[in-house]
Motif scaffolding. Structure first.
Motif, short mmCIF file in Angstrom:
data_model
loop_
_atom_site.label_atom_id
_atom_site.label_comp_id
_atom_site.label_asym_id
_atom_site.label_seq_id
_atom_site.Cartn_x
_atom_site.Cartn_y
_atom_site.Cartn_z
N TYR A 34 0.07 -22.90 12.74
CA TYR A 34 -0.58 -24.11 13.23
C TYR A 34 -2.10 -24.02 13.21
CZ TYR A 34 4.18 -24.47 15.04
OH TYR A 34 5.55 -24.47 15.14
N GLY A 35 -2.65 -22.92 12.70
CA GLY A 35 -4.09 -22.76 12.67
C GLY A 35 -4.70 -22.14 13.90
N ASN A 36 -3.86 -21.77 14.89
CA ASN A 36 -4.38 -21.04 16.04
C ASN A 36 -4.75 -19.64 15.59
OD1 ASN A 36 -3.78 -23.08 18.16
ND2 ASN A 36 -1.67 -22.68 17.50
N GLY A 37 -5.97 -19.22 15.89
CA GLY A 37 -6.47 -17.98 15.33
C GLY A 37 -6.96 -16.99 16.36
N ILE A 38 -7.30 -15.82 15.85
CA ILE A 38 -7.91 -14.77 16.65
C ILE A 38 -8.98 -14.11 15.81
CG2 ILE A 38 -6.18 -13.06 15.94
CD1 ILE A 38 -6.50 -11.79 18.73
N VAL A 39 -10.09 -13.78 16.44
CA VAL A 39 -11.12 -12.99 15.80
C VAL A 39 -11.25 -11.69 16.58
CG1 VAL A 39 -12.93 -14.25 17.07
CG2 VAL A 39 -13.53 -12.87 15.08
N ALA A 40 -11.15 -10.56 15.89
CA ALA A 40 -11.28 -9.23 16.50
C ALA A 40 -12.57 -8.60 15.97
CB ALA A 40 -10.08 -8.36 16.17
N PHE A 41 -13.29 -7.89 16.85
CA PHE A 41 -14.60 -7.40 16.45
C PHE A 41 -14.98 -6.18 17.29
CE2 PHE A 41 -14.76 -10.94 19.39
CZ PHE A 41 -15.56 -10.48 20.45
N ARG A 42 -15.99 -5.45 16.83
CA ARG A 42 -16.49 -4.28 17.54
C ARG A 42 -17.74 -4.63 18.34
NH1 ARG A 42 -16.29 -1.25 12.61
NH2 ARG A 42 -18.49 -0.75 12.88
N ARG A 43 -17.81 -4.08 19.55
CA ARG A 43 -19.00 -4.23 20.39
C ARG A 43 -19.60 -2.85 20.64
NH1 ARG A 43 -19.82 -7.24 26.27
NH2 ARG A 43 -21.82 -6.27 26.76
N ARG A 44 -20.83 -2.66 20.23
CA ARG A 44 -21.54 -1.40 20.42
C ARG A 44 -22.32 -1.43 21.72
NH1 ARG A 44 -21.38 3.91 18.96
NH2 ARG A 44 -23.44 4.85 19.18
N ASP A 45 -22.01 -0.47 22.60
CA ASP A 45 -22.68 -0.36 23.90
C ASP A 45 -23.66 0.80 23.85
OD1 ASP A 45 -23.39 0.18 26.57
OD2 ASP A 45 -21.51 -0.64 27.32
N ALA A 46 -24.96 0.49 23.84
CA ALA A 46 -25.98 1.53 23.71
C ALA A 46 -25.99 2.47 24.92
CB ALA A 46 -27.36 0.90 23.54
N VAL A 73 -14.44 3.10 18.39
CA VAL A 73 -13.71 2.39 17.34
C VAL A 73 -14.52 2.36 16.05
CG1 VAL A 73 -12.71 0.18 16.66
CG2 VAL A 73 -12.47 1.00 19.01
N SER A 74 -13.84 2.68 14.95
CA SER A 74 -14.49 2.71 13.64
C SER A 74 -14.00 1.59 12.74
CB SER A 74 -14.25 4.06 12.97
OG SER A 74 -14.85 4.10 11.69
N ASN A 75 -12.69 1.54 12.46
CA ASN A 75 -12.11 0.51 11.60
C ASN A 75 -10.99 -0.21 12.35
OD1 ASN A 75 -13.45 1.35 8.97
ND2 ASN A 75 -12.41 3.25 9.52
N ALA A 118 -22.38 -12.57 25.89
CA ALA A 118 -23.78 -12.17 25.79
C ALA A 118 -23.92 -10.69 26.12
CB ALA A 118 -24.62 -13.02 26.75
N LEU A 119 -24.90 -10.05 25.49
CA LEU A 119 -25.13 -8.64 25.78
C LEU A 119 -26.60 -8.31 25.67
CD1 LEU A 119 -25.63 -7.95 22.66
CD2 LEU A 119 -23.32 -7.08 22.65
N SER A 120 -26.91 -7.05 25.96
CA SER A 120 -28.29 -6.58 25.89
C SER A 120 -28.78 -6.58 24.45
CB SER A 120 -28.37 -5.16 26.46
OG SER A 120 -29.59 -4.55 26.11
N PRO A 121 -30.07 -6.83 24.23
CA PRO A 121 -30.60 -6.82 22.86
C PRO A 121 -30.47 -5.48 22.16
CG PRO A 121 -32.12 -7.94 24.34
CD PRO A 121 -31.07 -7.31 25.20
N ILE A 122 -30.30 -4.39 22.92
CA ILE A 122 -30.17 -3.08 22.27
C ILE A 122 -28.72 -2.78 21.90
CG2 ILE A 122 -32.19 -2.15 23.44
CD1 ILE A 122 -30.32 -0.63 25.32
N ASP A 123 -27.79 -3.60 22.35
CA ASP A 123 -26.41 -3.47 21.94
C ASP A 123 -26.17 -4.32 20.69
OD1 ASP A 123 -25.92 -1.87 24.17
OD2 ASP A 123 -25.44 -3.60 25.42
N GLY A 124 -24.93 -4.40 20.21
CA GLY A 124 -24.69 -5.20 19.02
C GLY A 124 -23.21 -5.40 18.74
N TYR A 125 -22.91 -6.37 17.88
CA TYR A 125 -21.55 -6.66 17.45
C TYR A 125 -21.45 -6.48 15.94
CZ TYR A 125 -20.52 -8.87 21.96
OH TYR A 125 -20.31 -9.12 23.29
N SER A 149 -18.27 2.24 20.71
CA SER A 149 -17.98 0.96 20.08
C SER A 149 -16.58 0.55 20.50
CB SER A 149 -18.06 1.05 18.56
OG SER A 149 -19.39 1.19 18.14
N ALA A 150 -16.47 -0.50 21.29
CA ALA A 150 -15.18 -0.97 21.80
C ALA A 150 -14.67 -2.11 20.93
CB ALA A 150 -15.32 -1.44 23.24
N LEU A 151 -13.35 -2.29 20.94
CA LEU A 151 -12.72 -3.38 20.20
C LEU A 151 -12.46 -4.55 21.14
CD1 LEU A 151 -11.55 -4.33 17.51
CD2 LEU A 151 -9.34 -3.42 18.25
N TRP A 152 -12.91 -5.73 20.74
CA TRP A 152 -12.74 -6.96 21.49
C TRP A 152 -12.00 -7.99 20.64
CZ3 TRP A 152 -15.68 -8.79 26.10
CH2 TRP A 152 -16.32 -7.74 26.77
#
Length: 413
Positions: A242-254, A285-287, A225-232, A259-262
């Protein structure tokens, strides 16, 4: 993980231009089967008015022999953003976004390993508008196509549709019951056909699994969870055998402006694992890209908005997170690894005078090291690649010639 000298792999082949010299070519896509047979796709536009747009494919054998160039988009379309996925035998699915008539839709077409073209199929419905498809296929050729759908009320929704190896399609499925501003979804499939799909929607990252038999997991909120002014934004996914996965994404901290990578692990039935911050606090982080080998060892690569550094990090199958490694300077990375975790990173760099874009590459080792950066083209942009089961790769990129822009290809390392 440490940065080491380049392992003793053979050199890349000499770059070959695969596109027409009389058209402007962009947006290369690469799919490689387990033995190294390749399908290349790209878009072209004529150089004079009235402009004609087309999507082309060309096969390249494991020995480097090029087949004929084939136009696979219908006349009158304006195709964009092709994606390619191959099964073990080299049968391919190509998907793209196109404006035709009065709306944007997602299209798909099969290309057999012998070059036979299947029919052009509209994967999305006639309305609303559909954008930016992704595709993944299992070992037998059953594929999933995902895209973003924008509706008349201003909302955006993640969508999915199955494209079976016999050429038939499943129903169009909306991945969530609630959406406001869903980002482009991403999909990965394991060897048995079980899939992981991830997407962003303003203040959260979501993940959902889909079994080969058609069973969906619940929609999981993978982000803290984060502040409403931040974003993913920008979910990217990978899975092991075996189908075990990972999702990588950017988190923008206002508050900090960064923008950090999580990342977060996702089980085959959609249960969530550990949430991690992967990038240094000073990175913007950009790409980013992520890949997993069959045993679940993961590599993540990202660039900075100012293109002053390209970073990588490894997460082992047991959850050990390696150190951050700087591979070089540049942007727009792509990444592929083989069954055992050996692979290659490519990116768009700059020459010593910072006047021309170059294509840079570094080797990924299953033992936990990255090789040093090497230049495979002194002039290029937008590199893309895919790998065989034993770590060989095919790389394609855009190159500016005297008058037109073309697509070049090499293999190695």
């Amino acid at each position: 993980m440490v940065l080491g000298a380049n392992p003793a792999f053979a050199a890349y082949s000499s770059p070959v231009t695969v596109s027409s010299s009389t058209w402007n070519a962009t947006s290369p896509a690469v799919g490689v089967d387990r033995e190294g047979d390749t399908l290349l796709a790209w878009t072209e536009v004529s150089t004079s008015y009235p402009y004609t747009y087309r999507l082309l494919v060309r096969q390249r054998s494991r020995s480097g022999v090029l087949g004929s160039t084939k136009v696979i988009s219908p006349s009158g379309q304006v195709p964009k953003s092709p994606r390619v996925a191959l099964d073990d035998d080299g049968d391919a699915v190509v998907v793209w976004q196109a404006y035709a008539g009065d709306t944007y839709r997602i299209y798909a077409r099969r290309v057999s390993r012998t070059g036979v073209l299947g029919p052009v199929l509209a994967m999305s419905t006639a309305t609303p508008r559909a954008f930016l498809a992704d595709v993944a296929t299992d070992s037998d050729g059953d594929a999933l196509v995902v895209w973003n759908e924008r509706r008349s009320d201003g909302t955006s929704w993640p969508m999915v549709r199955r494209f079976r190896r016999d050429g038939t399609t499943g129903s169009v499925t909306q991945l969530t019951r609630t959406a406001r501003n869903a980002d482009v979804p991403a999909v990965a499939i394991d060897r048995q056909g079980d899939a992981l799909i991830g997407w962003a929607d303003d203040n959260a990252i979501y993940a959902r699994t889909l079994s080969s038999t058609g069973v969906y997991s619940l929609v999981r909120t993978a982000s803290p969870a984060l502040s409403p002014i931040d974003g993913y934004s920008s979910a990217r996914v990978a899975v092991d055998r075996y189908g075990n996965g990972i999702v990588a994404f950017r988190r923008r901290d206002a508050a900090t402006g960064h923008s950090a990578l999580w990342s977060r692990g996702v089980s085959p039935v959609g249960d969530l694992g550990v949430s991690r911050t992967l990038s240094p606090s000073t990175d913007e982080v950009s790409n980013h890209v992520v890949a997993s080998d069959l045993d679940g060892d993961v590599v993540v690569v990202w660039d900075r908005t100012d293109a002053t550094a390209l970073h990588a990090r490894r997460i082992t199958r047991t959850g050990t997170v390696g150190s951050v490694v700087q591979l070089g300077i540049g942007r727009e990375p792509d990444l592929a690894v083989d069954d055992d975790g050996d692979g290659v990173v490519v990116w768009q760099g700059r020459n010593s005078a910072s006047t021309v874009n170059t294509i840079q590459t570094a080797r990924v080792s299953s033992g936990g090291t990255f090789g040093s950066a090497a230049t495979i083209s002194s002039n290029g942009e937008a590199p893309r690649l895919d790998a065989t089961r034993t770590g060989g790769v095919v790389v394609a990129w855009e190159r500016m010639f005297t008058v037109t822009r073309g697509i070049q290809v090499t293999s190695g390392p």
